[in-house]
Design an enzyme around this catalytic site. Structure first.
Site, short mmCIF file in Angstrom:
data_model
loop_
_atom_site.label_atom_id
_atom_site.label_comp_id
_atom_site.label_asym_id
_atom_site.label_seq_id
_atom_site.Cartn_x
_atom_site.Cartn_y
_atom_site.Cartn_z
N HIS A 115 69.91 78.93 32.16
CA HIS A 115 70.01 78.69 33.60
C HIS A 115 69.94 80.02 34.33
O HIS A 115 70.55 80.99 33.92
CB HIS A 115 71.31 77.98 33.97
CG HIS A 115 71.27 77.34 35.33
ND1 HIS A 115 70.74 76.10 35.56
CD2 HIS A 115 71.65 77.81 36.54
CE1 HIS A 115 70.82 75.81 36.84
NE2 HIS A 115 71.36 76.83 37.47
N ASP A 139 78.36 68.29 41.58
CA ASP A 139 77.40 69.35 41.93
C ASP A 139 76.25 68.79 42.76
O ASP A 139 75.74 69.46 43.65
CB ASP A 139 76.86 70.05 40.67
CG ASP A 139 76.00 71.26 41.05
OD1 ASP A 139 76.50 72.10 41.82
OD2 ASP A 139 74.84 71.34 40.63
N ARG A 148 76.26 73.01 50.27
CA ARG A 148 76.29 74.49 50.31
C ARG A 148 74.97 75.03 50.84
O ARG A 148 74.93 75.98 51.60
CB ARG A 148 76.55 75.05 48.90
CG ARG A 148 77.97 74.89 48.45
CD ARG A 148 78.11 75.17 46.97
NE ARG A 148 77.74 76.51 46.61
CZ ARG A 148 77.08 76.84 45.49
NH1 ARG A 148 76.74 75.91 44.61
NH2 ARG A 148 76.78 78.08 45.24
N SER A 170 79.14 75.41 39.98
CA SER A 170 77.90 74.65 40.07
C SER A 170 77.09 74.75 38.78
O SER A 170 76.68 73.73 38.20
CB SER A 170 77.09 75.20 41.26
OG SER A 170 75.76 74.78 41.21
N LYS A 190 77.14 71.70 35.44
CA LYS A 190 75.92 70.99 35.03
C LYS A 190 75.61 71.28 33.57
O LYS A 190 75.22 70.42 32.81
CB LYS A 190 74.67 71.50 35.77
CG LYS A 190 74.60 71.34 37.22
CD LYS A 190 73.16 71.57 37.71
CE LYS A 190 72.89 72.99 38.14
NZ LYS A 190 73.47 73.39 39.39
N1 URA Z 1 72.07 77.75 40.64
C1 URA Z 1 72.90 76.69 40.63
O1 URA Z 1 72.68 75.71 39.92
N2 URA Z 1 73.99 76.71 41.43
C2 URA Z 1 74.26 77.76 42.23
O2 URA Z 1 75.25 77.72 42.91
C3 URA Z 1 73.39 78.87 42.23
C4 URA Z 1 72.29 78.84 41.42
#
Ligand code: URA
Length: 435
Positions: free
Chosen positions: A82, A161, A168, A183, A187
């Site tokens: 990620h 999320d 956000r 966040s 996930k």
């Molecule tokens: N990527 C995400 O999934 N969440 C964030 O808050 C920032 C980048």
């Protein structure tokens, strides 16, 4: 407990207990706390920050807002990557097929555009028919068939999320270490993975502009992963300029296809290979990162990664013909070049503003419910350290509506800092952090 009291507590720099954070996250996810109260709380968090134990409570509350997938019936290790986000940051769409073709399972839950940054899900939706909203049963089926699946948070997985991310994005409350950690890690931990590779961006196009903040965020996320028994490492990588030449949606997919064909910009290829190499190593597919890298290279050279990408697209309802015929992806109606006003060297870019300019043209959201124009995009011709002559093109804008074109064009031109001295180049991969 009342949301209004918790907003006041954070506004006045108080520290929340685990029960208070659970109350806010579960109440918001169930629709009992309205957007306006959650938005006020998010802004209070953004201004006052969160302690380590608040961040841990938030991450766990978000993780357990839905199901945690159990993929143990699928063979082999499950790994993911990620990124914290940037401009032209498209490596997920390259490394998922590389790593799946190399024998691991990649159950990827991604995000949409956030703030000035682009999102994997929006990019995928520029492939005609591609469905990022699979049910859990469909997601499992896709993973079983081809070893990779890319979806968004759902009502079942990481639902907190799904809601908080959109809120956000629309309330300028993205750049906060605790909120980003909650966040991303909620996930990712909900995916049922064994290992995770993080790509934490730093520079003018990242949420963490300063390298020390990026390192801090990476350490918080590595620690969170360690607490729940996952192998997590993080690369800290450069986002002082866009990654690759393309920023947008359809044009980024086209650039990914170039890389899967063995070409593409050197930086995109390099970062995709390095991240894949770490995924192979953490997923115990190779003995070390070097072997992981050569396996990743082989997956590209033999065309196996490209075939895997086609299979993944087909299984998620998309048109796999785009891989051999990228002209099928949506194209902008018109193009205009952004010319350099001066001669010299590109010394720096205000990379965040490229993302804002793209959103101005319809390639990003200003409100939660805005639709994305997948055809608009930017193509960059100059990178930091390149020589440029007066009147030479710095970038090309592909657009569909001229309403805010002049504004976007000025913003892009002003985001290139042209000076007389050749600047020192930053490495693409600045650091690698391990638990
Ligand atoms: N990527 C995400 O999934 N969440 C964030 O808050 C920032 C980048």
């Amino acid at each position: 407990m009342r949301a209004v009291d918790l907003i006041r507590k954070k506004r006045d720099s108080g520290e929340h207990s685990r029960e208070e954070i659970d109350f806010l996250v579960s109440g918001y996810t169930r629709g009992e706390i309205p957007d306006y109260q959650m938005a006020a709380w998010l802004m209070a968090v953004w201004l006052r920050g969160m302690s380590g134990s608040e961040t841990a409570s938030l991450t766990e509350a978000m993780l357990y807002s839905g199901e945690v997938l159990d993929l143990s019936d699928l063979p082999g290790k499950k790994v993911d990557k990620h990124s914290t986000g940037g401009i032209g940051d498209k490596t997920s769409l390259i490394l998922a097929p590389i790593v799946a073709a190399g024998g691991l399972t990649v159950p990827m839950i991604s995000g949409r555009g956030l703030g000035h940054t682009g999102g994997t899900l929006d990019k995928l939706e520029s492939i005609p028919g591609f469905n990022v909203n699979l049910s859990l049963a469909q997601f499992r089926h896709v993973l079983k068939e081809c070893g990779m699946g890319l979806i968004g948070p759902t009502k079942e997985i990481a639902p907190a999320d799904k809601k908080l991310y959109a809120l956000r994005d629309a309330t300028s409350t993205v750049e906060n270490i605790g909120l980003i950690c909650g966040s991303i890690m909620s996930k990712k931990l909900a995916e049922g993975i064994d290992a995770l590779v993080l790509d934490v961006k730093t520079g003018s196009g990242a949420f963490m502009k300063r390298e020390e903040d990026a390192v801090n965020l990476a350490e918080v996320m590595i620690e969170t992963g360690k607490r729940v028994g996952k192998k997590v490492i993080s690369l800290i990588t450069d986002m002082d300029q866009p990654l690759g030449r393309a920023a947008g949606h359809a044009n980024e997919i086209a650039e990914c296809i170039e890389v899967l064909n063995g070409g593409g910009p050197a930086d995109v290829r390099e970062l995709s290979l390095e991240l894949s190499a770490w995924m192979f190593y953490l997923g115990e597919r190779t003995k070390n990162v070097e072997e992981g890298r050569s396996l990743a290279e082989t997956m590209i050279a033999t065309g196996q990664a490209k075939e895997k990408f086609k299979q993944g697209i087909r299984l998620q309802g998309g048109d796999p013909r785009v891989v051999d015929e990228p002209g099928r992806l949506s194209q902008p109606r018109s193009h205009v070049q952004v010319l350099s006003a001066a001669a010299g060297y590109v010394c720096a870019t205000n990379c965040e503003h490229f993302g804002i300019a793209l959103a101005t043209l319809g390639g990003g959201r200003e409100k939660k419910e805005d639709a994305i124009d997948h055809g608009v995009g930017l193509q960059f011709h100059k990178r930091i350290g390149d020589r440029v002559e007066q009147g030479e093109p710095l970038a090309t804008i592909g657009y569909n509506a001229d309403a805010r074109l002049a504004e976007a064009k000025t913003m892009i031109a002003e985001s290139f800092d042209i000076g007389l001295e050749m600047p020192r180049k930053q490495p693409l991969i600045r650091r690698i952090l391990q638990a």
